[in-house]
Design a protein around this motif. Structure first.
Motif, mmCIF file in Angstrom:
data_model
loop_
_atom_site.group_PDB
_atom_site.id
_atom_site.type_symbol
_atom_site.label_atom_id
_atom_site.label_comp_id
_atom_site.label_asym_id
_atom_site.label_seq_id
_atom_site.Cartn_x
_atom_site.Cartn_y
_atom_site.Cartn_z
ATOM 1 N N GLU A 120 0.807 -1.224 0.000
ATOM 2 C CA GLU A 120 0.000 0.000 0.000
ATOM 3 C C GLU A 120 0.839 1.273 0.000
ATOM 4 O O GLU A 120 0.309 2.375 -0.208
ATOM 5 N N ASP B 142 -6.040 -1.320 -3.499
ATOM 6 C CA ASP B 142 -6.988 -0.211 -3.371
ATOM 7 C C ASP B 142 -7.476 -0.193 -1.929
ATOM 8 O O ASP B 142 -8.375 -0.941 -1.547
ATOM 9 N N TRP C 114 -8.089 -3.815 -6.161
ATOM 10 C CA TRP C 114 -6.840 -3.286 -6.700
ATOM 11 C C TRP C 114 -7.134 -1.995 -7.457
ATOM 12 O O TRP C 114 -8.223 -1.808 -7.999
ATOM 13 N N CYS C 115 -6.158 -1.108 -7.508
ATOM 14 C CA CYS C 115 -6.338 0.162 -8.215
ATOM 15 C C CYS C 115 -6.398 -0.088 -9.724
ATOM 16 O O CYS C 115 -5.522 -0.764 -10.273
ATOM 17 N N HIS D 32 -5.523 7.411 -11.161
ATOM 18 C CA HIS D 32 -4.666 6.800 -10.144
ATOM 19 C C HIS D 32 -3.188 7.074 -10.417
ATOM 20 O O HIS D 32 -2.413 7.308 -9.483
ATOM 21 N N SER E 182 -3.887 6.043 -0.871
ATOM 22 C CA SER E 182 -5.319 5.790 -0.762
ATOM 23 C C SER E 182 -6.058 6.877 -1.541
ATOM 24 O O SER E 182 -5.835 8.065 -1.316
ATOM 25 N N ASN F 128 -12.303 6.735 -5.910
ATOM 26 C CA ASN F 128 -12.606 6.995 -7.305
ATOM 27 C C ASN F 128 -13.481 8.244 -7.462
ATOM 28 O O ASN F 128 -14.492 8.398 -6.784
#
Length: 461
Positions: free
Chosen positions: A292, A313, A325-326, A332, A357, A360
Motif C-alpha cells: 500500500e 486499493d 486493486w487500483c 490513479h 489511498s 474513485n
C-alpha cells in the motif's frame, strides 16, 4: 551520462508516473542529495487520453506530448531502454538509441514502464493492425483514414472503394469507443469536400468480446454510448471477437466477414513484458507486486506505480473487499506518482512512508465533437451526464490533468481555434516516407542498355 558519488535514483520509464515522480523527487530533495536518472525510449511523455482527439485533428499532435528534458530539469534523461536489471548488484543494463549497451549502477529504483497493447495470435493482426498507444500511431491513423477517402474518391474499382471506406475497430473500452467516435466525426466532416464520397458510403464497425462498451462509466451510460454511436451509423457487435484479418479480410466470431484497409486494435493493455527480466516479484497478470506504500514487496529500495503495478486499493479494502486493486487509469497514475515521489525521498532518508489511498472520482469519455458521457462521484452520490455537458466535463478534466501549464495553454488554444475555424482534413501520409521523393530525384540514372550490334549486310552472291 554523468558520473557521481551521490546515490542514484533510477526511474525506468518516462510516462505519466515517471514524469510526475521525477518532478516530485526533484522538488522534495535537498540540493545534491541524489542523482535522478530517467530512462525511456522516447524523449517525451505522451498524454494518452488525448490520442483520439489528436487522431481526429482537434488537437495538434505536438501539444499531446511533453518533452522530458524541459520538464524534469535537474535530472539525467537517457534515451534508450533498460533491458535487464541485476538486483543483487543493483545494476541496470541500458541499451541506448545508438552504440553499445552499458551498465548503470543505482541505489534506488522506480518502475514506471506503463503498459503495452494486449494482443492475441490472430492471423494478419501484426501486419494489418493499427494500435493507439502512442502519438505516432494517432498521427498515422489520421493520415491513413484520410488517405482511404482519397483512394475511394479517385478510383473506379468498386471493390477497392468499398475496402477503403470500411473501418473496423476492435475493443469497446475508453480507447476504442473514443477513437471510433472521433474518427467517424472527422470522416463525416471530411466527406463534405469529396465529390464521390459521402458518409453513407462509409462503414464503421466496432467489435468487443464483452457484453457492453465503456464499462468504466457504468451500464446505463455505457448503453447510452452504444445507442448514440449506433445512431451515427456505427455497427456495434458485442460478445464477439475477431478470428482473422489476413490481407484486410476481417472474419468475426459471429460469422460476419468484411474487407477493410483499416483495422484499429484497442482491445486492452498488459504490463510491459520487459518486467520479467528485472528480477521483481510479479502478480498473476504480470504486474509488479506492490504494497500500500507503493513499495515492491520484499524490496525496500524499489517502488512501482501506474499501469505496470499491482497496487492495493485501500478504499475498497476498508469497505470490505479484500481483493480490491487500483485500476490502470490516469486518475490513479497521477496521484500514485506524487505519493511515490514522497516515499522515495522518505525511504532514502530513513523516514516513515505514507500509504496510497484514493477514492474513485468517476470517469469521463468523449465520443466526438460536443458528444460524451461522464460519471462524477461525490461521496456516495453518482452524477451521470451525457451529451454536450458530459463533453465539457471530459475536456475540462483532461485539460487540467494535462502536465505543465505550457501544454494546458496549447491544448486550450487548439480547442478555442476549433470553435471558429473548420477542422483540417489534409492527409500528410508522405510524412512517413519523407525522403522518398528526394531519393527518386537524386538516385543515379540507370545505365543505358548496350546497343545491339547492327546486322551484317547480306553478301552478294
Amino acid at each position: 551520462m554523468s558520473t557521481t558519488e551521490r546515490p542514484r535514483i533510477l526511474i525506468v520509464g518516462g510516462g505519466y508516473v515517471g514524469l510526475y515522480a521525477a518532478r516530485r523527487i526533484l522538488k522534495k530533495m535537498r540540493y545534491a542529495e541524489a542523482t535522478v536518472t530517467v530512462v525511456d525510449p522516447r524523449s517525451y511523455m505522451t498524454y494518452q487520453p488525448f490520442l483520439p482527439e489528436a487522431a481526429a485533428g482537434s488537437i495538434s499532435p505536438r501539444h499531446v506530448v511533453v518533452p522530458l528534458r524541459r520538464v524534469v530539469r535537474g535530472a539525467e534523461v537517457l534515451t534508450g531502454r533498460v533491458t535487464t536489471i541485476d538486483q543483487d548488484r543493483k545494476v541496470a543494463t541500458i541499451s541506448p538509441l545508438v552504440g553499445e549497451a552499458y551498465e548503470l549502477p543505482f541505489d534506488y529504483l522506480v518502475i514506471s514502464m506503463g503498459a503495452v497493447s494486449r494482443t492475441f495470435p490472430i492471423p494478419g493482426l501484426a501486419e494489418q493492425g493499427i494500435g493507439m498507444k502512442g502519438i505516432e500511431e494517432a498521427i498515422g491513423l489520421r493520415n491513413h483514414v484520410l488517405e482511404q477517402l482519397d483512394k475511394a474518391d479517385s478510383t473506379t474499382d468498386e471493390e477497392v472503394r468499398r475496402k477503403a471506406l470500411t473501418f473496423v475497430f476492435v475493443g469497446g473500452g475508453f480507447a476504442g469507443a473514443e477513437t471510433i467516435g472521433e474518427v467517424e466525426d472527422m470522416a463525416r466532416d471530411a466527406a463534405k469536400y469529396y465529390t464521390n464520397v459521402s458518409r453513407e458510403d462509409m462503414r464503421f464497425v466496432l467489435v468487443d468480446a464483452a457484453d457492453k462498451i465503456l464499462p468504466e462509466v457504468g451500464p446505463k451510460l455505457g448503453q447510452y454510448g452504444k445507442e448514440h454511436l449506433e445512431s451515427r451509423g456505427i455497427e456495434i457487435y458485442l460478445e464477439t471477437s475477431m478470428d482473422s484479418c489476413v490481407d484486410g479480410h476481417v472474419v468475426l466470431k459471429n460469422g460476419l466477414e468484411v474487407d477493410s484497409n483499416t483495422i484499429v486494435w484497442t482491445a486492452g493493455v498488459k504490463p510491459n513484458p520487459a518486467l520479467a527480466r528485472f528480477g521483481l516479484p510479479l502478480g498473476p497478470r504480470g504486474h509488479v507486486d506492490c504494497n500500500e506504500k507503493l513499495q515492491v514487496n520484499g524490496m525496500d529500495y524499489v517502488w512501482a506505480a501506474g499501469d505496470n503495478a499491482q497496487v492495493p486499493d485501500m478504499v475498497g479494502r476498508r469497505a470490505g473487499n479484500p481483493n480490491a486493486w487500483c485500476p490502470p487509469n490516469a486518475q490513479h497514475a497521477l496521484r500514485q506518482a506524487k505519493v511515490l515521489g514522497d516515499n522515495v525521498v522518505s525511504g532514502m532518508r530513513g523516514f516513515e512512508q505514507r500509504e496510497y489511498s484514493h477514492a474513485n472520482k468517476g470517469a469521463v469519455a468523449g465520443l466526438g465533437l460536443h458528444k460524451g458521457v461522464a460519471m462524477i462521484v461525490m461521496g456516495k452520490v453518482k452524477i451521470k451526464l451525457k451529451g454536450r455537458l458530459a463533453w465539457y466535463m471530459h475536456r475540462g478534466y483532461h485539460g487540467m490533468a494535462m502536465p505543465t501549464w505550457n501544454r494546458k495553454i496549447r491544448v486550450i488554444a487548439d480547442w478555442t481555434l476549433g470553435m471558429f475555424l473548420k477542422r483540417e482534413v489534409v492527409s500528410l501520409g508522405a510524412m512517413e516516407t519523407p525522403r522518398e521523393e528526394f531519393y527518386e530525384a537524386a538516385k543515379p540514372a540507370p545505365a543505358p542498355a548496350a546497343a545491339a550490334p547492327a546486322p551484317e549486310k547480306a553478301k552478294a552472291s
